[in-house]
Motif scaffolding. Sequence first.
Motif, PDB file in Angstrom:
ATOM      1  N   GLN A  89      -2.668  -0.187  -8.506  1.00  0.00           N
ATOM      2  CA  GLN A  89      -1.229  -0.364  -8.336  1.00  0.00           C
ATOM      3  C   GLN A  89      -0.914  -1.475  -7.329  1.00  0.00           C
ATOM      4  O   GLN A  89       0.042  -2.225  -7.519  1.00  0.00           O
ATOM      5  CB  GLN A  89      -0.580   0.953  -7.889  1.00  0.00           C
ATOM      6  N   VAL A  90      -1.720  -1.599  -6.292  1.00  0.00           N
ATOM      7  CA  VAL A  90      -1.532  -2.694  -5.330  1.00  0.00           C
ATOM      8  C   VAL A  90      -1.746  -4.040  -6.015  1.00  0.00           C
ATOM      9  O   VAL A  90      -1.002  -5.002  -5.787  1.00  0.00           O
ATOM     10  CB  VAL A  90      -2.479  -2.539  -4.117  1.00  0.00           C
ATOM     11  N   LEU A  91      -2.768  -4.124  -6.862  1.00  0.00           N
ATOM     12  CA  LEU A  91      -3.018  -5.352  -7.613  1.00  0.00           C
ATOM     13  C   LEU A  91      -1.828  -5.678  -8.514  1.00  0.00           C
ATOM     14  O   LEU A  91      -1.388  -6.835  -8.596  1.00  0.00           O
ATOM     15  CB  LEU A  91      -4.290  -5.210  -8.445  1.00  0.00           C
ATOM     16  N   PHE A  92      -1.300  -4.671  -9.185  1.00  0.00           N
ATOM     17  CA  PHE A  92      -0.146  -4.864 -10.060  1.00  0.00           C
ATOM     18  C   PHE A  92       1.060  -5.366  -9.276  1.00  0.00           C
ATOM     19  O   PHE A  92       1.724  -6.342  -9.666  1.00  0.00           O
ATOM     20  CB  PHE A  92       0.195  -3.549 -10.756  1.00  0.00           C
ATOM     21  N   TYR A 135      -8.722   5.959  -4.491  1.00  0.00           N
ATOM     22  CA  TYR A 135      -8.812   4.553  -4.103  1.00  0.00           C
ATOM     23  C   TYR A 135      -8.654   3.645  -5.322  1.00  0.00           C
ATOM     24  O   TYR A 135      -7.997   2.608  -5.261  1.00  0.00           O
ATOM     25  CB  TYR A 135     -10.143   4.279  -3.410  1.00  0.00           C
ATOM     26  N   ALA A 136      -9.253   4.052  -6.449  1.00  0.00           N
ATOM     27  CA  ALA A 136      -9.177   3.234  -7.667  1.00  0.00           C
ATOM     28  C   ALA A 136      -7.733   3.094  -8.141  1.00  0.00           C
ATOM     29  O   ALA A 136      -7.282   2.000  -8.498  1.00  0.00           O
ATOM     30  CB  ALA A 136     -10.035   3.854  -8.763  1.00  0.00           C
ATOM     31  N   ALA A 137      -6.972   4.212  -8.133  1.00  0.00           N
ATOM     32  CA  ALA A 137      -5.571   4.167  -8.567  1.00  0.00           C
ATOM     33  C   ALA A 137      -4.733   3.352  -7.588  1.00  0.00           C
ATOM     34  O   ALA A 137      -3.834   2.585  -7.993  1.00  0.00           O
ATOM     35  CB  ALA A 137      -5.015   5.578  -8.696  1.00  0.00           C
ATOM     36  N   VAL A 190       0.844  -1.202   0.000  1.00  0.00           N
ATOM     37  CA  VAL A 190       0.000   0.000   0.000  1.00  0.00           C
ATOM     38  C   VAL A 190       0.875   1.245   0.000  1.00  0.00           C
ATOM     39  O   VAL A 190       0.616   2.216  -0.738  1.00  0.00           O
ATOM     40  CB  VAL A 190      -0.949  -0.006   1.213  1.00  0.00           C
ATOM     41  N   SER A 191       1.925   1.249   0.805  1.00  0.00           N
ATOM     42  CA  SER A 191       2.814   2.411   0.886  1.00  0.00           C
ATOM     43  C   SER A 191       3.516   2.649  -0.446  1.00  0.00           C
ATOM     44  O   SER A 191       3.659   3.798  -0.894  1.00  0.00           O
ATOM     45  CB  SER A 191       3.835   2.212   2.005  1.00  0.00           C
ATOM     46  N   ILE A 241       6.462  -0.385 -13.079  1.00  0.00           N
ATOM     47  CA  ILE A 241       7.231  -0.760 -11.889  1.00  0.00           C
ATOM     48  C   ILE A 241       7.956   0.460 -11.336  1.00  0.00           C
ATOM     49  O   ILE A 241       7.972   0.710 -10.124  1.00  0.00           O
ATOM     50  CB  ILE A 241       8.248  -1.873 -12.213  1.00  0.00           C
ATOM     51  N   ALA A 242       8.548   1.254 -12.243  1.00  0.00           N
ATOM     52  CA  ALA A 242       9.329   2.428 -11.834  1.00  0.00           C
ATOM     53  C   ALA A 242       8.494   3.448 -11.082  1.00  0.00           C
ATOM     54  O   ALA A 242       9.027   4.242 -10.303  1.00  0.00           O
ATOM     55  CB  ALA A 242       9.979   3.079 -13.056  1.00  0.00           C
TER      56      ALA A 242
END
Length: 827
Positions: free
Chosen positions: A565-568, A559-561, A538-539, A756-757
């Motif tokens: 990114q957490v899913l990725f 929240y959507a973004a 999350v961080s 990733i970056a």
Amino acid sequence: MSSNDDDPTRDSAPDLQILGDQVTFQPRSYIEERGGSDDNEEALMKNMHSFRAEPLQFLREVSLYVSGTGWRAYDSVIGRPIFYPGFSEQMMNSVVSAPLLRTRIRQLAEQRVETEEKEGWLDSKASNYPLKRAQRLAAIENGLKEVAQKMTSDMICKFESKPFIRSAYYVVTQLLTRAYHQGIHVSSEEVLRLRKVAEEAERKGQSIIFLPSHRSHVDYVSMQLICYRLGLALPVVVAGDNLNFPVVGTFLQHAGAMWIRRSFGNDTLYTTLVQTYIDTLLQGGYNFECFIEGGRSRTGKLLSPKFGILSFVLDSILSGRVKDAVICPVSTQYDKVIETEGYVTELLGVPKKKENLADFLSGGSSVLSLKLGRVDVRFHEPWSLRGFVDEQMSRLTPSPSNHNWEARTPENTKLRQKLLRTMGYKVLSDINDVSVVMPTALIGTVLLTLRGRGVGKSELIRRIEWLTARVRAKGGRVAHFGTLPLSDVVERGLEVLGKDLVGVITGLAEPTYYAVDRFQLSFYRNMTIHLFIAEALVSAAMYTRVKQGGGPENQDITYAALREQVLFLSSLFRGEFIFPSEGLESNLEKTLVGLEQDQVISLHRDAEGKPVTIGLSKEEREAGRENYDFYCFLIWPFIEASWLAAISLMGLTPPAGQGPDDIWIEAAKAQNSAQLMGKTLYHQGDLSYFEAVNKETLKNSYQRFEEEGILYTIKSKDSKLSPPRLRLASEWMPMRDPVSGRVVADGRLWAFTERIAMSRREGKNRRDGATVSTRVLRLTDELGAKLFAEAAGKEEAGKMSSEEIARVKQDIKEERRRRKLEGRARL
């Protein structure tokens, strides 16, 4: 509320400390010197007597072991009797005469005779053909039986002599308790529970299968010592035959080791023999031990499960040849692991040195002079393997009781794989649940998650207090030390780590500590990361906005973004970490609530209470972002390693004029090239963490890319003759500039590396996008060109025949179809 309510050890079972010839209760795992008159702690177990200091006591101690006096006799043992003359011969006869092995030998002999018939060695038209065929079949069977007997003798554990095991126990106890001078600690509650399980298993004729974590060669030594000292039948330990070198191999085989090859290849007889031996052990109720991770973890955290031996154990149950067995996950933690220095050299690309007697003896003598603290061994509550299989089958099939496992169908293969995978990750989760965080792990974690060159002792202690509270809040266990001040605990931890890992600068306003060897210290940090992986992800996802700077509102993330990114990142690290099983939505919501309660973040919700935007809390900003940064620092080295692996793939773009199928690159050489590039980028300032060049982490990233179809890999059954080779999937292939011939910073793979970056730590003297698209991309292209030139120069290793290309294309097509059917999330 009573005065004891704040005691973090109030709900902890007392420890048993095993050291020398004493076993004592240690209510709070507290190592304390005997001192004042008000000291009511029982004295700790002492080291075994030294010949130089106390020759008479030393000789008396040896005589007690030789004669088997008291508990040293190892007579009243829970479990199947093992130490008696003829044990090995009886076991070998049981294995060789087993129906499974006899059937396989008959099948192999029949296949060989049929081959000889086709090749004209046997004339089927001859008058005495039936007799000749029967004689030839019998001769081949006898030959295979002789081979099987030799293999069995080389493989099986040879428990035979009580005097030998008494002597062996004495020798290894001398070595281990002198190195780990604070002894081996176990939970009395867990020991009592394990003894009850062992008594029940003995009554039912069942085996206990110990599945420990594996960080050191000391793991199996400590397990054997615990079983011996607490009166449990010693387990047969699966060991790789790389340790079966002269003298030592024989010693270990008589102390509990069964030798197996590192790779079985196409040897059907050997595979069946291993299965038969495991069947025989489990049918006889003999305790068994294998390491769920396969080899030792060089990184400090648990590795992904290896399913080789587990598949044999599971097959014993599914086939009905074994009714049931008891699974006992085990966690072994150390103040300091003896081999970490060697691990670092391996992870940096230095080939692993083959084990030999000289190194073993020199290592054993040097161990005597070490002061490595203590070992903590924890046993998860054991569970029935049959019960686990039945529970899983009730979820996976409509009529589990009527399922036919004998049928060799794709459905059965798929079911077996699901059972194996679920079982493997359950065991890893169980190990994490009972693991104890050692003081050295707390120190290593804090030192590597602070900004700046060093940290004062008072600040170090403050952050360790915070981390200890967070570990307990997450359900973890901390090695507690009773009334000993935390400053003394930290001091002892620093002494164990030593000046080669943690340095101290004196002559300042206060002693200031700094990480000397960050790479090696990361081994201890990684022992805690599993507890905070959700917060770290999350961080890191929030960092995509935080790194942009500006006011607090500019750094908030929707929240959507955040979820995306957490899913990725979760998908990216699916093979690297063990995630909670509740699912992304539940885990994310729970993590956000927890971080909000800890005043790390603030959640802005809509009228229905659903989170809309997330940002750093006012309290966290005022505190200098110290807790938020802690979680980022935990995950950043792994993000850096994944980014390095991904950007190295750009170099796998074929040179101009070559098609994607023309040349395949050896996987090991591609990974070595990525590591070389990482070292270069680190020293040039484009990589923040030297740990990112970790060989194992890069290898895991490549494996993850293969699973998601970014890479295609071909593997032969004999990797020594034909090592695995790889190439980029066509749909991920970057373009080249038609004029310069350079790889273009565009396309699907480039977008992937940029994704990733987004969560990478921002460097002081770089801007990620511009740096990568110019200097870094040029470097990876140059290194890739060398790989293609070398592969092209070795036509037999680099190029593929038309038949191979056709087969690989078919494999690729099937893989795409399988992934589409499974609906797997793409990176």
